[in-house]
Design a protein around this motif. Structure first.
Motif, PDB file in Angstrom:
ATOM      1  N   GLN A   5      -7.969  -5.963  -8.664  1.00 31.62           N
ATOM      2  CA  GLN A   5      -8.041  -4.939  -7.617  1.00 31.62           C
ATOM      3  C   GLN A   5      -8.403  -5.573  -6.285  1.00 31.62           C
ATOM      4  OE1 GLN A   5     -11.217  -3.708  -6.142  1.00 31.62           O
ATOM      5  NE2 GLN A   5      -9.916  -2.605  -4.702  1.00 31.62           N
ATOM      6  N   SER A   6      -9.349  -6.511  -6.295  1.00 34.00           N
ATOM      7  CA  SER A   6      -9.759  -7.126  -5.030  1.00 34.00           C
ATOM      8  C   SER A   6      -8.636  -7.994  -4.451  1.00 34.00           C
ATOM      9  CB  SER A   6     -11.049  -7.948  -5.201  1.00 34.00           C
ATOM     10  OG  SER A   6     -10.851  -9.009  -6.110  1.00 34.00           O
TER      11      SER A   6
ATOM     12  N   ARG B 260       0.841  -1.206   0.000  1.00 32.28           N
ATOM     13  CA  ARG B 260       0.000   0.000   0.000  1.00 32.28           C
ATOM     14  C   ARG B 260       0.878   1.259   0.000  1.00 32.28           C
ATOM     15  NH1 ARG B 260      -3.682  -0.595   4.362  1.00 32.28           N
ATOM     16  NH2 ARG B 260      -5.097  -1.534   2.868  1.00 32.28           N
TER      17      ARG B 260
ATOM     18  N   GLU C 208      -2.794  -5.836   0.387  1.00 31.48           N
ATOM     19  CA  GLU C 208      -2.547  -4.593   1.119  1.00 31.48           C
ATOM     20  C   GLU C 208      -3.069  -4.677   2.549  1.00 31.48           C
ATOM     21  OE1 GLU C 208      -3.755  -1.009  -0.890  1.00 31.48           O
ATOM     22  OE2 GLU C 208      -2.698  -1.573  -2.726  1.00 31.48           O
ATOM     23  N   SER C 209      -4.023  -5.558   2.784  1.00 37.49           N
ATOM     24  CA  SER C 209      -4.595  -5.723   4.127  1.00 37.49           C
ATOM     25  C   SER C 209      -3.839  -6.760   4.956  1.00 37.49           C
ATOM     26  CB  SER C 209      -6.066  -6.135   4.030  1.00 37.49           C
ATOM     27  OG  SER C 209      -6.795  -5.103   3.409  1.00 37.49           O
TER      28      SER C 209
ATOM     29  N   GLN D 160      -5.637   1.386  -6.679  1.00 35.80           N
ATOM     30  CA  GLN D 160      -5.421  -0.070  -6.632  1.00 35.80           C
ATOM     31  C   GLN D 160      -5.527  -0.711  -8.013  1.00 35.80           C
ATOM     32  OE1 GLN D 160      -8.162  -1.530  -3.639  1.00 35.80           O
ATOM     33  NE2 GLN D 160      -6.556  -1.468  -2.073  1.00 35.80           N
TER      34      GLN D 160
ATOM     35  N   TRP E 205      -2.205  -2.707  -9.315  1.00 33.58           N
ATOM     36  CA  TRP E 205      -2.224  -4.166  -9.343  1.00 33.58           C
ATOM     37  C   TRP E 205      -2.398  -4.733 -10.753  1.00 33.58           C
ATOM     38  CZ3 TRP E 205      -0.140  -6.547  -5.493  1.00 33.58           C
ATOM     39  CH2 TRP E 205      -0.117  -5.934  -4.239  1.00 33.58           C
TER      40      TRP E 205
ATOM     41  N   SER F 245      -6.156  -5.637  -2.946  1.00 31.45           N
ATOM     42  CA  SER F 245      -6.680  -5.110  -1.689  1.00 31.45           C
ATOM     43  C   SER F 245      -6.411  -6.083  -0.545  1.00 31.45           C
ATOM     44  CB  SER F 245      -8.180  -4.849  -1.828  1.00 31.45           C
ATOM     45  OG  SER F 245      -8.712  -4.375  -0.623  1.00 31.45           O
ATOM     46  N   ARG F 246      -6.578  -7.361  -0.807  1.00 27.38           N
ATOM     47  CA  ARG F 246      -6.302  -8.371   0.224  1.00 27.38           C
ATOM     48  C   ARG F 246      -4.825  -8.363   0.611  1.00 27.38           C
ATOM     49  NH1 ARG F 246     -10.593 -11.581  -2.495  1.00 27.38           N
ATOM     50  NH2 ARG F 246      -9.051 -12.102  -4.064  1.00 27.38           N
TER      51      ARG F 246
END
Length: 105
Positions: free
Chosen positions: A32-33, A11, A39-40, A21, A25, A36-37
């Motif tokens: 993107q999803s 991130r 980055e989390s 994102q 990505w 996001s995972r």
């Protein structure tokens, strides 16, 4: 950064590059999803980490790289190591000249 080294915070890298994102990505073939995972805090597979390193940290444009390029580099390293080192130094100096506004003046 070494090959397959853990990416500290994707991130942070994305934000420093000023990309959303989707932009960040998609350059390495991740949705993107999925990004996001990662980055989390979800673990990134080694190939994704390496692509992130090459594209976003090393700034390699994968669309311009061909297998033949790597073969030439390996050949040059093996058969003409002094020439390889000299070329590498010249490229590094050129890159520094392009990024240093004082050197351009």
């Amino acid at each position: 950064m070494k090959l397959f080294e853990k990416i500290p915070n994707p991130r942070e890298i994305r934000r420093k590059l000023g990309l959303n994102q989707q932009e960040f990505w998609s350059k390495i073939g991740v949705t993107q999803s999925g990004g996001s995972r990662y980055e989390s805090g979800r673990n990134m597979p080694k190939p994704v980490r390496e692509l992130l390193r090459l594209v976003h940290i090393e700034q390699v444009d994968l669309s311009k790289v061909k297998r033949e390029d790597f073969e030439i580099i390996e050949y040059l390293k093996d058969t003409h190591p002094d020439l390889y080192k000299s070329l590498r130094k010249a490229v590094k100096a050129q890159a520094e000249m392009q990024t240093d506004p004082v050197a351009q003046a």
